[in-house]
Design a protein around this motif. Structure first.
Motif, PDB file in Angstrom:
ATOM      1  N   GLU A   1       0.301  -0.937   0.015  1.00 32.19           N
ATOM      2  CA  GLU A   1       0.227   0.233   0.000  1.00 32.19           C
ATOM      3  C   GLU A   1       0.967   0.910  -0.072  1.00 32.19           C
ATOM      4  OE1 GLU A   1      -4.194   1.342   2.569  1.00 32.19           O
ATOM      5  OE2 GLU A   1      -2.708   0.711   3.168  1.00 32.19           O
ATOM      6  N   GLU A   2       2.444   1.428   0.922  1.00 27.62           N
ATOM      7  CA  GLU A   2       2.833   2.476   0.462  1.00 27.62           C
ATOM      8  C   GLU A   2       3.634   2.460  -0.569  1.00 27.62           C
ATOM      9  OE1 GLU A   2       5.735   1.445   4.325  1.00 27.62           O
ATOM     10  OE2 GLU A   2       4.460   2.158   5.774  1.00 27.62           O
ATOM     11  N   ALA A   3       3.989   1.505  -1.258  1.00 29.48           N
ATOM     12  CA  ALA A   3       4.674   1.902  -2.084  1.00 29.48           C
ATOM     13  C   ALA A   3       3.757   1.993  -3.054  1.00 29.48           C
ATOM     14  CB  ALA A   3       5.246   0.425  -2.955  1.00 29.48           C
ATOM     15  N   GLU A   4       2.201   1.748  -3.405  1.00 28.94           N
ATOM     16  CA  GLU A   4       1.249   2.224  -4.789  1.00 28.94           C
ATOM     17  C   GLU A   4       1.055   3.614  -4.282  1.00 28.94           C
ATOM     18  OE1 GLU A   4      -0.694   0.925  -7.419  1.00 28.94           O
ATOM     19  OE2 GLU A   4       0.609  -0.589  -7.612  1.00 28.94           O
ATOM     20  N   THR A   5       0.916   4.447  -3.152  1.00 31.78           N
ATOM     21  CA  THR A   5       0.645   5.196  -2.769  1.00 31.78           C
ATOM     22  C   THR A   5       1.872   6.438  -2.654  1.00 31.78           C
ATOM     23  OG1 THR A   5      -0.636   4.683  -0.463  1.00 31.78           O
ATOM     24  CG2 THR A   5       0.495   6.919  -0.536  1.00 31.78           C
TER      25      THR A   5
ATOM     26  N   LYS B   1      11.710   0.339  -5.061  1.00 34.11           N
ATOM     27  CA  LYS B   1      11.990  -1.242  -5.841  1.00 34.11           C
ATOM     28  C   LYS B   1      11.250  -2.304  -4.989  1.00 34.11           C
ATOM     29  CE  LYS B   1      16.948   1.505  -5.986  1.00 34.11           C
ATOM     30  NZ  LYS B   1      18.088   2.088  -5.709  1.00 34.11           N
ATOM     31  N   ASN B   2      11.284  -2.554  -4.062  1.00 34.15           N
ATOM     32  CA  ASN B   2      10.531  -3.445  -3.078  1.00 34.15           C
ATOM     33  C   ASN B   2       9.477  -4.580  -3.592  1.00 34.15           C
ATOM     34  OD1 ASN B   2      12.792  -3.560  -1.364  1.00 34.15           O
ATOM     35  ND2 ASN B   2      11.875  -2.942   0.194  1.00 34.15           N
ATOM     36  N   LEU B   3       8.405  -3.565  -3.918  1.00 34.35           N
ATOM     37  CA  LEU B   3       7.342  -3.422  -4.479  1.00 34.35           C
ATOM     38  C   LEU B   3       7.628  -4.182  -6.720  1.00 34.35           C
ATOM     39  CD1 LEU B   3       3.965  -4.077  -5.240  1.00 34.35           C
ATOM     40  CD2 LEU B   3       4.203  -1.720  -5.878  1.00 34.35           C
ATOM     41  N   LYS B   4       8.575  -3.580  -7.136  1.00 33.25           N
ATOM     42  CA  LYS B   4       8.890  -3.819  -7.858  1.00 33.25           C
ATOM     43  C   LYS B   4       9.475  -5.344  -8.046  1.00 33.25           C
ATOM     44  CE  LYS B   4       8.712   0.396  -9.882  1.00 33.25           C
ATOM     45  NZ  LYS B   4       8.436   0.898 -11.421  1.00 33.25           N
ATOM     46  N   ARG B   5      10.273  -5.376  -6.672  1.00 33.87           N
ATOM     47  CA  ARG B   5      11.084  -6.959  -6.504  1.00 33.87           C
ATOM     48  C   ARG B   5       9.807  -8.153  -6.765  1.00 33.87           C
ATOM     49  NH1 ARG B   5      14.836  -4.184  -3.063  1.00 33.87           N
ATOM     50  NH2 ARG B   5      15.972  -3.583  -4.287  1.00 33.87           N
ATOM     51  N   ALA B   6       9.106  -7.826  -6.274  1.00 37.63           N
ATOM     52  CA  ALA B   6       7.908  -8.206  -5.827  1.00 37.63           C
ATOM     53  C   ALA B   6       7.414  -8.880  -7.378  1.00 37.63           C
ATOM     54  CB  ALA B   6       6.826  -8.660  -4.543  1.00 37.63           C
ATOM     55  N   GLN B   7       7.258  -7.492  -7.671  1.00 43.87           N
ATOM     56  CA  GLN B   7       6.214  -7.736  -9.326  1.00 43.87           C
ATOM     57  C   GLN B   7       6.532  -8.280  -9.978  1.00 43.87           C
ATOM     58  OE1 GLN B   7       5.927  -3.593  -9.583  1.00 43.87           O
ATOM     59  NE2 GLN B   7       3.470  -3.698  -9.220  1.00 43.87           N
ATOM     60  N   VAL B   8       8.564  -8.622  -9.859  1.00 43.97           N
ATOM     61  CA  VAL B   8       9.021  -8.780 -10.734  1.00 43.97           C
ATOM     62  C   VAL B   8       8.837 -11.297 -10.117  1.00 43.97           C
ATOM     63  CG1 VAL B   8      11.643  -9.857 -11.895  1.00 43.97           C
ATOM     64  CG2 VAL B   8      10.943  -7.321 -12.002  1.00 43.97           C
ATOM     65  N   GLU B   9       9.276 -10.824  -9.517  1.00 44.08           N
ATOM     66  CA  GLU B   9       8.968 -12.586  -8.712  1.00 44.08           C
ATOM     67  C   GLU B   9       7.709 -13.288  -9.429  1.00 44.08           C
ATOM     68  OE1 GLU B   9      10.153 -15.957  -7.251  1.00 44.08           O
ATOM     69  OE2 GLU B   9      11.433 -13.847  -7.172  1.00 44.08           O
TER      70      GLU B   9
END
Length: 126
Positions: A83-87, A112-120
């Motif tokens: 939620e924080e990264a999306e905001t 970056k953490n969100l993007k890493r999770a999306q790549v995963e």
């Protein structure tokens, strides 16, 4: 006869206790089994799947892959961090000097953490 009745009652009690003990051993201990964490609200999962399908195509196969992807993201990243990264990413889209603080190192790390999770999610599901 009284002695025989007591003996049978005692034997029955012993069998009942042994059966209860054996039954208790077969039951799984819920405290030691891992619990799945599903802290992502349904509407957030649905929104992600909808956006993913708009980008990748609107087929049943893509629906399954997008649903898999958000499940992977949820397993890697807690909802609060998602939620924080999306905001942060939404605020950045406004542009201008008023959002410059959204490019600070702590904010960049969250994105970056969100993007890493999306790549995963993409690697595992697509």
């Amino acid at each position: 006869m009284n002695k025989l009745t007591k003996l049978l009652a005692l034997a029955g009690l012993a069998v009942a206790v042994a059966g209860a003990a054996a039954f208790g051993e077969e039951c799984p201990d819920t405290k030691t089994q891992p619990q799945l964490i599903n802290d992502y609200p349904t509407n957030v999962r649905g929104d992600y799947i909808y956006g993913c399908m708009m980008v990748n195509g609107q087929t049943r196969d893509v629906l399954d892959k997008c649903a898999c992807s958000i499940d992977v993201i949820a397993s890697v990243l807690p909802y609060k961090e998602y939620e924080e990264a999306e905001t942060i990413m939404a605020v950045r889209q406004r542009g201008g000097e008023s959002v410059a603080y959204m490019y600070a190192p702590p904010m960049l790390e969250k994105v970056k953490n969100l993007k890493r999770a999306q790549v995963e999610g993409e690697v595992r599901c697509f």
